[in-house]
Design an enzyme around this catalytic site. Structure first.
Site, PDB file in Angstrom:
ATOM      1  N   ASP A 131      -1.055   6.753   6.472  1.00  0.00           N
ATOM      2  CA  ASP A 131      -2.190   5.908   6.091  1.00  0.00           C
ATOM      3  C   ASP A 131      -2.374   4.897   7.214  1.00  0.00           C
ATOM      4  OD1 ASP A 131      -3.948   4.033   5.083  1.00  0.00           O
ATOM      5  OD2 ASP A 131      -2.806   3.625   3.260  1.00  0.00           O
TER       6      ASP A 131
ATOM      7  N   TRP B  65       0.812  -1.218   0.000  1.00  0.00           N
ATOM      8  CA  TRP B  65       0.000   0.000   0.000  1.00  0.00           C
ATOM      9  C   TRP B  65       0.840   1.261   0.000  1.00  0.00           C
ATOM     10  CZ3 TRP B  65      -4.439  -0.619  -1.951  1.00  0.00           C
ATOM     11  CH2 TRP B  65      -5.110  -1.835  -1.783  1.00  0.00           C
TER      12      TRP B  65
ATOM     13  N   LYS C  46     -12.212  -1.482   7.820  1.00  0.00           N
ATOM     14  CA  LYS C  46     -11.446  -2.505   8.525  1.00  0.00           C
ATOM     15  C   LYS C  46     -11.741  -2.470  10.024  1.00  0.00           C
ATOM     16  CE  LYS C  46      -7.949  -2.104   4.932  1.00  0.00           C
ATOM     17  NZ  LYS C  46      -8.278  -3.348   4.220  1.00  0.00           N
TER      18      LYS C  46
END
Length: 363
Positions: free
Chosen positions: A173, A105, A197
């Site tokens: 992030d 990511w 999540k």
């Protein structure tokens, strides 16, 4: 099988939500708080929804002790859209930005930034199993920001605190470990996280941005990606993702009832320790590829190194045992257990019991 006929869902996202929250959404679906309508039906300009979004922000500020000089935004497009929005908001053409890459990511974020006529530096590159030593980072003194991913969902690499980048604005992030532990927001210029999540359903991104960074977007920045416009309009320049924001608000209240983020960290540490101890105690039957000091408490990848052909059977038999979504990411294989806030300790106990029994049958 758990209460209500529910399974233990180890999906990396969308992921489990607290049962108490789901039950509340069920009660509210037809008639929210006497309004005669669902949150899915009401105007985002209504007093009812105004109350929902304001309470959600207030509770999030309480959970994270967010300083007054930070804006809380509920935006759209997933965390991946923020990979583009960040350089558009905080740089001009020719500026320098730094990216710490520790997995899939953070690599995607770096690659996206490089499209915007910047000097995008990969100042540190991990091996998807560790975080490069701090003294190896090649930070740029003139960088507009340093970006990193606090928890790599695929590889299971997690920073154990905010990295030291000096006075350069730090952007994180935190999509897969948001609200899993206390965080000192003041160390960051921006924190952002996809909700699906740890804190809600898919469809909303929570962004926490220091006010002094706003209002410096490129002239070419699209309106819907401009954080200053989102802040000026209370996250409602257009119709926001009303239902996901409502559910996030319920999750925030749920976490506050359970002792806030200190309580969340305590529960998450115990769950992760049980799972890692089971892997370590398997005499090599199971293997965790991540360096111990940076192992994630949210996403735990593991393999069966001596008999990789058993991994498919492991996932199939676990599914039959109501332990779902344990197949590893398609890019790395193996298995992965995502044990976010809403995964109860009983779920991890059930998984580790299954792992021990599977090993006994197949060792």
């Amino acid at each position: 099988m758990a209460a209500h006929g529910r399974v233990f869902n180890f999906s990396a996202g969308p992921a489990m939500l607290p049962l108490e929250v789901l039950e509340q959404t069920q009660r509210d679906t037809l008639n929210f708080n006497g309004s005669g309508m669902s949150v899915m039906e009401m105007s985002h300009r209504s007093k009812a929804f105004e109350g929902i979004i304001k309470q959600a922000e207030a509770d999030l500020r309480t959970l994270l002790s967010i300083p007054d000089n930070y804006k809380v935004l509920f935006v759209q497009g997933g965390a991946s859209t923020q990979f583009a929005a960040i350089p558009l908001n905080f740089t001009q053409e020719g500026d320098t930005v730094d990216y710490i890459v520790t997995g899939a990511w953070s690599k995607k974020a770096y690659e996206e930034a490089a499209k915007f006529e910047l000097i995008a530096n990969m100042v540190a590159k991990g091996d998807n199993k560790s975080v490069p030593a701090r003294d190896s980072w090649k930070l740029s003194p003139d960088a507009k920001y340093v970006h990193y991913c606090d928890n790599e969902t695929i590889g299971g690499v997690e920073f154990q605190g905010a990295p030291d980048v000096g006075d350069v604005p730090l952007i994180a992030d935190m999509s897969s470990n948001f609200l899993s532990k206390p965080v000192d927001v003041s160390k960051y210029a921006m924190i952002y996280a996809g909700a699906q999540k740890n804190v809600g359903p898919s469809g909303v991104v929570i962004a926490i941005v220091r006010e002094d960074l706003l209002g410096k977007a490129r002239p070419s920045c699209p309106t819907m990606l401009n954080y200053a416009i989102a802040a000026e309009n209370g996250s409602m320049y257009n119709t926001p993702p009303c239902w996901p924001i409502y559910v996030c608000g319920l999750v925030f209240q749920h976490l506050l009832k359970l002792g806030g983020l200190a309580g969340a960290r305590e529960r998450n540490v115990k769950k992760a320790q049980l799972l890692y101890d089971t892997i370590a105690g398997s005499n090599g039957f199971y293997f965790s590829p991540v360096e111990e000091s940076v192992r994630s408490k949210m996403n735990v990848p593991f393999t069966i190194p001596s008999k990789p052909e058993l991994e498919k059977a492991f996932v199939a038999e676990a599914t039959a045992a109501q332990l779902l979504e344990l197949k590893g990411h398609r890019s790395v294989g193996g298995m992965r257990a995502s044990i976010y806030n809403a995964m109860p300790h009983e779920g991890v106990e059930a998984l580790t019991k299954f792992m021990t029994e599977f090993q006994a049958k197949n060792a």
